[in-house]
Write a protein that holds these residues in place. Structure first.
Motif, short mmCIF file in Angstrom:
data_model
loop_
_atom_site.label_atom_id
_atom_site.label_comp_id
_atom_site.label_asym_id
_atom_site.label_seq_id
_atom_site.Cartn_x
_atom_site.Cartn_y
_atom_site.Cartn_z
N LEU A 242 0.70 -1.25 -0.03
CA LEU A 242 0.06 0.01 0.08
C LEU A 242 0.93 1.19 0.03
N GLY A 243 2.18 1.19 0.01
CA GLY A 243 3.27 2.26 0.25
C GLY A 243 2.85 2.94 1.51
N ILE A 244 2.58 2.50 2.33
CA ILE A 244 2.46 3.29 3.67
C ILE A 244 3.67 3.52 4.36
N ASP A 245 3.83 4.82 4.72
CA ASP A 245 5.20 5.09 5.24
C ASP A 245 5.21 5.23 6.72
N LEU A 246 6.11 4.42 7.41
CA LEU A 246 6.09 4.18 8.86
C LEU A 246 7.41 4.35 9.39
N THR A 247 8.15 5.37 8.43
CA THR A 247 9.43 5.75 8.94
C THR A 247 9.74 6.45 10.29
N ARG A 248 8.77 7.16 10.69
CA ARG A 248 8.81 8.02 11.75
C ARG A 248 8.00 7.16 12.88
N PHE A 249 7.54 6.15 12.70
CA PHE A 249 6.92 5.39 13.84
C PHE A 249 7.60 3.93 13.83
N PRO A 250 8.50 3.86 15.05
CA PRO A 250 9.37 2.53 15.25
C PRO A 250 8.33 1.46 15.34
N THR A 251 8.71 0.47 14.63
CA THR A 251 8.02 -0.94 14.55
C THR A 251 8.85 -2.15 15.05
N ARG A 252 8.13 -2.75 15.67
CA ARG A 252 8.80 -4.19 16.16
C ARG A 252 7.71 -5.50 15.75
N SER A 253 8.32 -6.63 15.72
CA SER A 253 7.62 -7.73 15.12
C SER A 253 6.65 -8.28 16.55
N SER A 254 7.07 -8.07 17.84
CA SER A 254 6.63 -8.76 18.64
C SER A 254 6.51 -7.79 19.95
N LEU A 255 5.72 -7.93 20.99
CA LEU A 255 5.86 -7.11 22.15
C LEU A 255 6.89 -7.28 23.05
N ARG A 256 7.43 -8.58 23.03
CA ARG A 256 8.86 -8.70 23.67
C ARG A 256 9.80 -7.70 23.15
N LYS A 257 10.04 -7.79 21.71
CA LYS A 257 11.06 -6.96 21.12
C LYS A 257 10.84 -5.43 21.45
N GLY A 258 9.51 -5.02 21.29
CA GLY A 258 9.04 -3.84 21.63
C GLY A 258 9.29 -3.15 23.09
N PHE A 259 8.99 -4.31 23.92
CA PHE A 259 9.47 -3.84 25.27
C PHE A 259 10.82 -3.56 25.51
N GLU A 260 11.61 -4.39 24.70
CA GLU A 260 13.13 -4.48 25.03
C GLU A 260 13.55 -2.81 24.36
N THR A 261 12.82 -2.75 23.49
CA THR A 261 13.04 -1.25 22.90
C THR A 261 12.77 -0.13 23.77
N ALA A 262 11.59 -0.33 24.41
CA ALA A 262 10.93 0.56 25.33
C ALA A 262 12.17 0.94 26.56
N LEU A 263 12.56 -0.26 26.89
CA LEU A 263 13.50 -0.13 28.20
C LEU A 263 14.55 0.67 27.76
N GLU A 264 15.37 0.55 26.60
CA GLU A 264 16.31 1.20 26.26
C GLU A 264 16.14 2.68 25.86
N MET A 265 14.72 3.01 25.30
CA MET A 265 14.50 4.34 25.12
C MET A 265 14.36 5.20 26.66
N THR A 266 14.21 4.39 27.58
CA THR A 266 14.24 5.02 28.80
C THR A 266 15.13 4.56 29.66
N GLY A 267 16.40 4.33 29.12
CA GLY A 267 17.64 4.28 29.85
C GLY A 267 17.72 3.19 30.58
N ARG A 268 17.19 2.13 30.21
CA ARG A 268 17.16 0.71 30.90
C ARG A 268 17.27 -0.34 29.89
N LYS A 269 17.80 -1.62 30.41
CA LYS A 269 18.00 -2.66 29.70
C LYS A 269 17.93 -4.20 30.42
N ILE A 270 17.32 -4.97 29.76
CA ILE A 270 17.17 -6.31 30.47
C ILE A 270 18.58 -7.06 30.54
#
Length: 290
Positions: A242-270
């Motif tokens: 469909l040519g939808i542009d999500l470049t400004r919208f971080p995406t992840r395939s799973s909730l687990r991966k998204g949560f790990e990214t969220a931790l990094e964005m808030t200065g934390r990690k597992i």
């Protein structure tokens, strides 16, 4: 009201009229209701129904029992047709019985009697239908509020991180609710990162993607970030086609991966348990060397 003489005939023969009515509605409703309602419940409700009707005749006015009965039917989930069909049948049974007493009632008064029977039954129909409709609208309103609360929940899972799990189709009305809940939730929970989980969304087309991008942009404007998670392969392919542009919208395939990214964005990690042990061992070795 009914002429006193006719009124008395109905009251004096209420047992026969009730018996005829119960027989008529039981035959009519047997196939329609007994698949979902037990025979005992149907018969019990029919008896309560006819008692409510006769009580209005005995007391010469419409009683509050009508309101209580209609409210109970709404809670039971019975259709409005049960009331209207039952009252229509009752009107016919009463009139047929009165006409059968032709030796007691002059033929010239049949039309008058019909008008009087209608004058008794019609207000009951109107009152029951109005009460049923009012109760039904109130119940639907409460259910709508409950569904809205469940359709776009924002769940805080860790300090500064929240998750919005979405399930089902996203239309314009629901997209508006998602936007409102996101903005209010970000402020309420002081969120820095919001994970929007679309694992349960069956279709992501241009309209849905547009609504999600709008929501992410709105969240960004108030100082937080959105991560779109749960992108299945078929959804990813649709987005690309469909040519939808999500470049400004971080995406992840799973909730687990998204949560790990969220931790990094808030200065934390597992830190994995084994990794923690290695770190502790390294610290101990460095201390021993000193």
């Amino acid at each position: 009201m009914l002429p006193k003489r006719v009124n008395q005939i109905i009251i004096n023969n209420s047992d026969i009229i009730i018996k005829n009515w119960l027989k008529a509605v039981s035959e009519k409703n047997k196939d329609e209701y007994t698949s979902t309602i037990s025979e005992e419940m149907l018969q019990s409700t029919n008896r309560e129904f006819v008692n409510v009707i006769f009580k209005s005749l005995h007391e010469d006015h419409l009683t509050t029992d009508i309101e209580d009965f209609s409210e109970r039917l709404v809670h039971l989930g019975w259709p409005l047709s049960y009331l209207t069909d039952g009252l229509t049948t009752f009107r016919r049974v009463v009139f047929d019985f009165i006409l059968s007493q032709n030796e007691k009632i002059e033929t010239d008064f049949f039309s008058v009697i019909l008008d009087k029977v209608n004058g008794w039954v019609d207000p009951i129909i109107t009152r029951l239908v109005n009460e049923y409709s009012g109760n039904w609208e109130h119940t639907v309103s409460l259910q709508r509020v409950a569904l809205q609360e469940l359709s776009a929940p924002l769940i805080p899972v860790m300090r500064n991180i929240t998750i919005m799990p979405l399930i089902g189709t996203i239309d314009t009305e629901r997209a508006k609710l998602i936007m409102e809940n996101l903005l209010q939730g970000v402020i309420k929970h002081n969120a820095e990162v919001v994970l929007i989980d679309i694992t349960g969304v069956p279709v992501v087309d241009t309209m849905v993607a547009h609504h999600l991008i709008q929501a992410a942009e709105a969240v960004r404007l108030i100082g937080a970030n959105c991560i779109l998670v749960g992108i299945r392969p078929e959804i990813a392919q649709t987005i690309v086609n469909l040519g939808i542009d999500l470049t400004r919208f971080p995406t992840r395939s799973s909730l687990r991966k998204g949560f790990e990214t969220a931790l990094e964005m808030t200065g934390r990690k597992i830190i994995r348990e084994n990794k923690k042990k290695e770190i502790i061992e390294d610290i101990m070795k460095s201390i021993e060397k000193e």
